[in-house]
Design an enzyme around this catalytic site. Structure first.
Site, PDB file in Angstrom:
ATOM      1  CB  SER A 289      -3.713  -2.607   4.135  1.00 36.47           C
ATOM      2  OG  SER A 289      -3.477  -1.204   4.187  1.00 36.47           O
TER       3      SER A 289
ATOM      4  CG  LEU B 207      -8.102   1.211  -2.660  1.00 34.42           C
ATOM      5  CD1 LEU B 207      -8.239   2.644  -3.164  1.00 34.42           C
ATOM      6  CD2 LEU B 207      -9.221   0.339  -3.220  1.00 34.42           C
TER       7      LEU B 207
ATOM      8  CG  ASP C 179       7.704   8.544   6.729  1.00 31.93           C
ATOM      9  OD1 ASP C 179       6.771   9.033   6.038  1.00 31.93           O
ATOM     10  OD2 ASP C 179       8.077   9.044   7.807  1.00 31.93           O
TER      11      ASP C 179
ATOM     12  CB  CYS D 195      -2.078   2.706  -2.790  1.00 38.21           C
ATOM     13  SG  CYS D 195      -2.605   2.097  -4.407  1.00 38.21           S
TER      14      CYS D 195
ATOM     15  CE1 TYR E 283      -8.481  11.211   2.235  1.00 35.06           C
ATOM     16  CE2 TYR E 283     -10.572  11.759   1.188  1.00 35.06           C
ATOM     17  CZ  TYR E 283      -9.502  10.888   1.362  1.00 35.06           C
ATOM     18  OH  TYR E 283      -9.460   9.720   0.645  1.00 35.06           O
TER      19      TYR E 283
ATOM     20  CB  THR F 110     -10.665   0.626   2.121  1.00 38.54           C
ATOM     21  OG1 THR F 110     -11.398   1.613   2.843  1.00 38.54           O
ATOM     22  CG2 THR F 110     -10.611   1.009   0.635  1.00 38.54           C
TER      23      THR F 110
END
Length: 254
Positions: A15, A17, A57, A84, A160, A195
């Site tokens: 999914s 990018l 994973d 990604c 993040y 996105t």
């Protein structure tokens, strides 16, 4: 490195990018394997593009090794790795009730985005290093994905920003470490891109976000990320660099 005929891996390729990067790699003639935990989406895209999909994973070394084995069996030894896969998440250090942010929230983002990315790179790079050298001694190229939050993290983005900041910080040492093997490492730091996460926001919110970008005054397109990723693969002199892809955006505190 020429794209035609080369085996390529794209983590998080089902999914956003990653999916657009898979699409452009296939169009350029690469033999692509999608590595993702969302196998329904991965298989659907692989069927559409006639490439391969394997469950992976990135935080689990055994899962990554098994995925690399399956990809190599399908396409041969991979010389291209585009990372990604990642997750988002925002939470203030101290909540409105005065409680501290749970440590597991911070650890989860860092574990997936930073440690997971490193995990795939280390395992894929070892295989690249064993491959026969191409023109000018090149054996492989690795593209990682950070974020402008690595530099301009906003309120609530401590986890993040730390995870993406770690990716930017390790880019140069990884490139230096792998130079002896003819493997390049470059990181893309996207700004505000359209996105699946942003698609869910109301149109007026999307427009508000786009208005903060100096130029072009719109959200980034996934194909622009993919175009840069493919250019990095083909440009031998790009190495050890972090490239902001953000329309000159600098994030405000909130």
């Amino acid at each position: 490195m020429q794209l035609q005929g080369q085996a390529a891996l794209v983590t998080g390729g089902a999914s956003g990018l990653g999916a657009e990067t898979v699409r452009q790699l296939v169009q350029a003639g690469a033999r692509v394997c999608i590595l993702d935990v969302n196998m329904d989406a991965a298989r659907a895209l692989a069927d559409e593009l006639r490439c391969h999909a394997v469950r992976c994973d990135i935080t689990d070394s055994a899962s990554v090794e098994a995925a690399l084995d399956a990809a190599q069996e399908a396409n041969g030894a991979a010389r291209i790795l585009i990372n990604c896969a990642g997750i988002g998440g925002a939470k203030r250090m101290v909540g409105k009730d005065g409680s501290p942010m749970p440590l597991e929230d911070f650890s989860r983002i860092v574990n997936v985005n930073l440690i997971g990315t490193f995990n795939v790179i280390r395992l894929a790079a070892a295989r690249m290093a064993a491959a026969e050298a191409l023109a000018e001694g090149e054996r492989g190229v690795i593209v990682a994905t950070a974020s402008v939050a690595a530099f301009d993290g906003q309120v609530g983005q401590a986890g993040y920003a730390a995870s993406k900041g770690g990716i930017t910080a390790m880019t140069l040492p990884l490139a230096r470490d792998l130079a002896q093997h003819g493997i390049r490492v470059v990181t893309i730091a996207p700004g505000l891109f359209l996105t699946p996460l942003l698609y869910k926001l109301p149109e007026e919110v999307q427009q508000s976000l786009a208005s903060s970008i100096p130029f072009p005054k719109r959200l980034g397109k996934a194909e622009e990320y993919a175009q840069l990723a493919l250019h990095i693969v083909t440009n031998l002199s790009l190495n050890g660099e972090v490239i902001r892809l953000d329309g000159a955006l600098r994030l405000a505190p909130r």
